[in-house]
Design an enzyme around this catalytic site. Structure first.
Site, PDB file in Angstrom:
ATOM      1  N   ASN A  11       0.867  -1.182   0.000  1.00 26.25           N
ATOM      2  CA  ASN A  11       0.000   0.000   0.000  1.00 26.25           C
ATOM      3  C   ASN A  11       0.906   1.235   0.000  1.00 26.25           C
ATOM      4  O   ASN A  11       1.477   1.587   1.027  1.00 26.25           O
ATOM      5  CB  ASN A  11      -0.881  -0.044   1.266  1.00 26.25           C
ATOM      6  CG  ASN A  11      -1.716   1.214   1.437  1.00 26.25           C
ATOM      7  OD1 ASN A  11      -1.812   2.032   0.525  1.00 26.25           O
ATOM      8  ND2 ASN A  11      -2.320   1.355   2.609  1.00 26.25           N
ATOM      9  N   LYS A  13       0.043   4.232  -0.322  1.00 30.56           N
ATOM     10  CA  LYS A  13      -0.644   5.420   0.232  1.00 30.56           C
ATOM     11  C   LYS A  13      -0.429   6.609  -0.717  1.00 30.56           C
ATOM     12  O   LYS A  13      -0.359   6.413  -1.919  1.00 30.56           O
ATOM     13  CB  LYS A  13      -0.166   5.688   1.661  1.00 30.56           C
ATOM     14  CG  LYS A  13      -0.254   4.426   2.541  1.00 30.56           C
ATOM     15  CD  LYS A  13      -0.101   4.692   4.003  1.00 30.56           C
ATOM     16  CE  LYS A  13      -0.238   3.380   4.767  1.00 30.56           C
ATOM     17  NZ  LYS A  13      -0.207   3.516   6.199  1.00 30.56           N
ATOM     18  N   HIS A  97      -9.618   1.163   4.846  1.00 25.87           N
ATOM     19  CA  HIS A  97      -8.360   1.358   5.572  1.00 25.87           C
ATOM     20  C   HIS A  97      -8.622   2.322   6.730  1.00 25.87           C
ATOM     21  O   HIS A  97      -9.423   3.254   6.605  1.00 25.87           O
ATOM     22  CB  HIS A  97      -7.292   1.918   4.628  1.00 25.87           C
ATOM     23  CG  HIS A  97      -5.920   1.919   5.249  1.00 25.87           C
ATOM     24  ND1 HIS A  97      -5.544   2.862   6.178  1.00 25.87           N
ATOM     25  CD2 HIS A  97      -4.860   1.087   5.094  1.00 25.87           C
ATOM     26  CE1 HIS A  97      -4.300   2.602   6.565  1.00 25.87           C
ATOM     27  NE2 HIS A  97      -3.863   1.535   5.928  1.00 25.87           N
ATOM     28  N   GLU A  99      -7.047   4.756   7.805  1.00 26.11           N
ATOM     29  CA  GLU A  99      -6.821   6.172   7.463  1.00 26.11           C
ATOM     30  C   GLU A  99      -8.041   6.750   6.736  1.00 26.11           C
ATOM     31  O   GLU A  99      -8.373   7.917   6.894  1.00 26.11           O
ATOM     32  CB  GLU A  99      -5.530   6.311   6.638  1.00 26.11           C
ATOM     33  CG  GLU A  99      -4.302   6.118   7.521  1.00 26.11           C
ATOM     34  CD  GLU A  99      -3.062   5.602   6.820  1.00 26.11           C
ATOM     35  OE1 GLU A  99      -3.003   5.638   5.570  1.00 26.11           O
ATOM     36  OE2 GLU A  99      -2.140   5.141   7.525  1.00 26.11           O
ATOM     37  N   GLU A 167      -5.549  -4.895  10.681  1.00 21.22           N
ATOM     38  CA  GLU A 167      -4.517  -3.870  10.861  1.00 21.22           C
ATOM     39  C   GLU A 167      -4.812  -3.064  12.131  1.00 21.22           C
ATOM     40  O   GLU A 167      -5.600  -2.104  12.096  1.00 21.22           O
ATOM     41  CB  GLU A 167      -4.513  -2.901   9.681  1.00 21.22           C
ATOM     42  CG  GLU A 167      -4.118  -3.505   8.368  1.00 21.22           C
ATOM     43  CD  GLU A 167      -3.496  -2.451   7.453  1.00 21.22           C
ATOM     44  OE1 GLU A 167      -2.384  -2.674   6.990  1.00 21.22           O
ATOM     45  OE2 GLU A 167      -4.124  -1.404   7.245  1.00 21.22           O
ATOM     46  N   GLY A 173       2.594   2.134  10.882  1.00 18.68           N
ATOM     47  CA  GLY A 173       3.641   3.149  10.766  1.00 18.68           C
ATOM     48  C   GLY A 173       4.366   3.454  12.063  1.00 18.68           C
ATOM     49  O   GLY A 173       5.077   4.455  12.160  1.00 18.68           O
ATOM     50  N   SER A 212       3.249  -2.253  10.404  1.00 21.19           N
ATOM     51  CA  SER A 212       4.697  -2.310  10.662  1.00 21.19           C
ATOM     52  C   SER A 212       5.335  -3.641  10.265  1.00 21.19           C
ATOM     53  O   SER A 212       6.286  -4.096  10.905  1.00 21.19           O
ATOM     54  CB  SER A 212       4.996  -1.996  12.138  1.00 21.19           C
ATOM     55  OG  SER A 212       4.657  -0.648  12.414  1.00 21.19           O
TER      56      SER A 212
HETATM   57  P1  PGA Z   1       2.798   0.213   7.651  1.00 23.16           P
HETATM   58  O1  PGA Z   1       1.354   0.507   7.056  1.00 23.16           O
HETATM   59  O2  PGA Z   1       3.265  -1.077   7.056  1.00 23.16           O
HETATM   60  O3  PGA Z   1       3.634   1.394   7.212  1.00 23.16           O
HETATM   61  O4  PGA Z   1       2.658   0.120   9.134  1.00 23.16           O
HETATM   62  C1  PGA Z   1       0.421  -0.531   6.865  1.00 23.16           C
HETATM   63  C2  PGA Z   1      -0.858   0.014   6.303  1.00 23.16           C
HETATM   64  O5  PGA Z   1      -1.277   1.123   6.671  1.00 23.16           O
HETATM   65  O6  PGA Z   1      -1.502  -0.647   5.463  1.00 23.16           O
END
Ligand code: PGA
Length: 258
Positions: A11, A13, A97, A99, A167, A173, A212
């Site tokens: 992803n 983003k 997601h 976000e 997740e 992150g 992560s």
């Molecule tokens: P990350 O993000 O691997 O940077 O923690 C995962 C995600 O948001 O899908």
């Protein structure tokens, strides 16, 4: 026992200008140089969907979007429909997601409508669920996940293919992750809810872990029997880092087959 397959989804983003295509090309060269048991997808920003889907068509990397609208067309300035995404050559879409849920106020019902649209367009929806840190600290993780899973998948899903990504928001992150035991327990619970409340064919739905994931910690998650793959943010932006995760997935499958 047939070797199980794992799905590794990157992803990007809102990262990735046209020059990021070079990373996708590099990755595709690395992957096609060896056979594996792993399905790989990259989800770039919408501006790169057509060029990446066109470039990677002949390779072993699928391309996906990070969101779609629930309507087929209409007066929705700035939005992109599932059918438009399919039209680029992309074959999957990340939906719900955290976000999007947090920054665009998406509810489970919104997500379910988008999943329905994605299925109708022939895309594989990767539906994200996950608790916040406050919910985890309050001991509400299972309840939150169960309700998100039951409400974010439309009732008419039938036997059409979709994937779930667990997740935890506090792991995205941050470099922090749940323990493998915690992930195994939550994935088993997701499977139970899928079979009980959502889809009679729930056994075949891959349940990915995300938050992560990197080349160093991927193996411990991907070797868990209930983990069907990974949704990877930061570590999907560089071909070498992402390839390390794909390698860990491949080894987990090989161990399982042997
Ligand atoms: P990350 O993000 O691997 O940077 O923690 C995962 C995600 O948001 O899908």
């Amino acid at each position: 026992m047939p070797a199980r397959r794992l799905l590794i989804v990157g992803n990007w983003k809102m990262n990735g200008l046209t020059r990021s295509l070079a990373e996708a090309r590099k990755l595709s060269g690395m992957i096609s140089s060896r056979s594996n048991f792993v399905d790989v997808a990259l989800c770039p920003p919408a501006t790169l969907l057509i060029s990446m889907a066109t470039e990677l068509r002949a390779d072993s990397i699928a391309v996906g979007a990070q969101d779609c609208h629930s309507e087929v067309s209409g007066a929705h300035t700035g939005d992109v429909s599932a059918q438009m995404i399919a039209d680029t050559g992309a074959t999957l879409v990340i939906l719900g997601h955290s976000e999007r849920r947090a920054h665009h106020s998406e509810t489970d019902l919104d997500v379910a409508a988008k999943v329905s649209a994605a299925l109708d367009a022939g895309l594989l929806p990767v539906v994200c669920v996950g608790e916040s840190e406050a919910q985890r600290n309050a001991g509400d993780t299972m309840e939150v996940i169960e309700s998100q899973v039951a409400r974010s998948i439309p009732k008419n899903v039938g036997d059409r293919a979709f994937a779930i990504a667990y997740e935890p928001m506090w792991a995205i992150g941050t470099g922090r992750t749940p323990t493998p035991d915690e992930i195994a327990g939550i994935h088993a619970q997701i499977r139970k809810v899928l079979l009980r409340d959502v889809a009679p064919g729930g056994w075949v739905v891959p349940i990915l872990y995300g938050g992560s994931v990197n080349a160093n910690n991927a193996a411990q998650f991907l070797s868990l029997p209930e983990v069907g793959g990974a949704l990877v943010g930061g570590a999907s932006l560089r071909a070498e880092d992402f390839y390390g995760i794909i390698g860990a997935a491949n080894e987990a499958c090989l161990r399982n087959a042997g």
